[in-house]
Scaffold this motif. Structure first.
Motif, mmCIF file in Angstrom:
data_model
loop_
_atom_site.group_PDB
_atom_site.id
_atom_site.type_symbol
_atom_site.label_atom_id
_atom_site.label_comp_id
_atom_site.label_asym_id
_atom_site.label_seq_id
_atom_site.Cartn_x
_atom_site.Cartn_y
_atom_site.Cartn_z
ATOM 1 N N PHE A 1 0.751 -1.207 0.068
ATOM 2 C CA PHE A 1 0.149 -0.016 -0.072
ATOM 3 C C PHE A 1 0.908 1.305 -0.026
ATOM 4 O O PHE A 1 0.344 2.388 -0.396
ATOM 5 C CB PHE A 1 -0.925 -0.154 1.221
ATOM 6 C CG PHE A 1 -1.820 -1.182 1.545
ATOM 7 C CD1 PHE A 1 -3.203 -0.929 0.489
ATOM 8 C CD2 PHE A 1 -1.663 -2.246 2.058
ATOM 9 C CE1 PHE A 1 -3.978 -2.142 0.561
ATOM 10 C CE2 PHE A 1 -2.297 -3.248 2.102
ATOM 11 C CZ PHE A 1 -3.693 -3.234 1.553
ATOM 12 N N SER A 2 1.956 1.091 0.490
ATOM 13 C CA SER A 2 2.933 2.239 0.582
ATOM 14 C C SER A 2 4.311 2.487 -0.132
ATOM 15 O O SER A 2 4.778 1.305 -0.744
ATOM 16 C CB SER A 2 3.334 2.444 2.223
ATOM 17 O OG SER A 2 4.541 1.739 2.499
ATOM 18 N N ILE B 1 -7.137 1.840 -0.940
ATOM 19 C CA ILE B 1 -6.767 2.837 -0.393
ATOM 20 C C ILE B 1 -7.630 3.996 -0.432
ATOM 21 O O ILE B 1 -7.793 4.752 0.578
ATOM 22 C CB ILE B 1 -5.357 3.365 -1.482
ATOM 23 C CG1 ILE B 1 -4.207 2.365 -1.132
ATOM 24 C CG2 ILE B 1 -4.941 4.845 -0.964
ATOM 25 C CD1 ILE B 1 -3.056 2.471 -2.037
ATOM 26 N N THR C 1 -1.541 3.618 5.511
ATOM 27 C CA THR C 1 -1.146 2.447 4.808
ATOM 28 C C THR C 1 -0.869 1.416 5.697
ATOM 29 O O THR C 1 -0.959 0.206 5.544
ATOM 30 C CB THR C 1 -0.104 2.964 3.952
ATOM 31 O OG1 THR C 1 1.072 3.378 4.682
ATOM 32 C CG2 THR C 1 -0.364 3.725 2.755
#
Length: 363
Positions: free
Chosen positions: A170-171, A210, A337
């Motif tokens: 996610f990051s 997200i 995240t």
């Protein structure tokens, strides 16, 4: 017959994989048709997909009854079922993998380690080895979550020649750490005098989750015009990290020995916000040397009204501005995240528990 809009995406350098597997799909010939007519070049699976496949179908009952007569645990029974499916899908995709011009460019089928092991490095390594051996196919990929604990497991597996699909990213910082783990794993193989030409990996960047988490914070911060934009902006910036890391002098030394880059894979591409087009996360991120894995519903929607064009590197400045605005508004993307990663693990743990319970009841 006009070429499928899905197949046209390949003209822009992106591969389409299917984020779904079950026996009906394979036995009916539907997966073969998707490969031939729509140009599907790979398959991904996860605990939620297998839970749906096994719990909603009688296709697995005979095998479960047979395996239940052994002394295998319920989890071992599940992995026997899953390995059988993955093997069959690998065979169907073997012609895609074994092309004479570019062997191993695509044709992969992914099987995930138990989500219960997401924070246990050694147990993840042990199960990745066991599943890789059990499937026994060069075009298999073992999925390992890109958690902090998963980084060493990823590097170790790559160093042992196991193809890895890194999931739950996610990051941007974690993605860069995952790319580093891949490169380091290949460097260890070279140092050990081992080949790297047919070791493959993808880094699965999750998208729709997200926006689902971040969008309410945008409303609260007076940034409603950015709703639905953060995941795409993050993906475009991750692609710039990819280009930097896989064009470095360090990488070129590996490429000279036949190593291939770890491609970014766009996952969680089924749009969950009805305000947006249901092909949103496909349209915006078509670009070279990437993969998009779609659930069946998204794949079918794109076949009907997709608009293939290369857009991944469009609006790069705008993507940076979006992330700067979020930071200025006090929205902590690092914290969000991290939350997504923890929730993602649980989203796989829950159906996996349900799946094991369903198998146990049948026993």
């Amino acid at each position: 017959m006009a070429e499928s809009k899905l197949k046209q995406i390949h003209n822009f350098g992106q591969s389409i994989w299917l984020d779904f597997i079950d026996r009906k799909l394979m036995y009916s010939g539907e997966l073969k048709r998707l490969i031939e007519e729509d140009g599907v070049r790979g398959v991904t699976s996860n605990p939620a997909i297998f839970e749906k496949a096994i719990s909603s179908s009688s296709d697995y009952d005979t095998d479960i009854a047979e395996l239940a007569r052994s002394d295998k645990t319920t989890e071992q029974i599940f992995f026997d079922l899953a390995v059988s499916d993955i093997k069959q899908a690998c065979d169907l995709l073997w012609p895609v993998y074994n092309k004479e011009d570019v062997v191993g460019a695509d044709g992969y089928v992914s099987l995930e380690v138990s989500p219960f092991l997401a924070n246990d490095t050694q147990a993840t390594i042990n199960q990745a080895r066991a599943l890789w051996k059990a499937v026994g196919k060069n075009n298999a990929m073992i999925k390992i979550p890109g958690t902090e604990s998963g980084l060493i497991a990823i590097q170790t597996a790559i160093s042992e020649g196991i193809n890895i699909n890194v999931t739950l990213l996610f990051s941007l910082d974690r993605y860069e750490a995952v790319a580093e783990a891949y490169i380091s794993g290949l460097e260890k193989r070279v140092a050990d005098g081992l080949p790297v030409a047919h070791v493959s990996s993808v880094a699965s960047f999750f998208l729709s989750r997200i926006d689902i988490l971040v969008d309410p914070f945008l409303d609260q911060s007076g940034l409603a015009e950015l709703k639905g934009e953060v995941a795409i902006a993050s993906a475009r910036l991750s692609y710039q990290i990819y280009k930097r890391m896989f064009s470095s002098d360090r990488w070129k030394k590996l490429a000279e020995k036949g190593a291939v880059p770890q491609r970014l894979l766009w996952a969680s591409t089924g749009n969950k916000n009805p305000a947006f087009k249901n092909t949103r996360y496909v349209e915006a991120l078509i670009g070279p040397d990437t993969v998009n894995t779609m659930p069946l519903e998204t794949l079918e929607a794109y076949r009907k009204h997709g608009e293939p064009a290369s857009r991944l590197e469009g609006n790069l400045n705008e993507s940076s501005v979006i992330m700067e605005k979020i930071k200025a508004a006090g929205i902590d993307m690092d914290a969000l995240t991290k939350q997504l990663e923890e929730e993602g693990i649980e989203k796989f743990n829950t159906p996996f528990r349900q799946l094991l319970d369903a198998i146990e009841k049948q026993r």
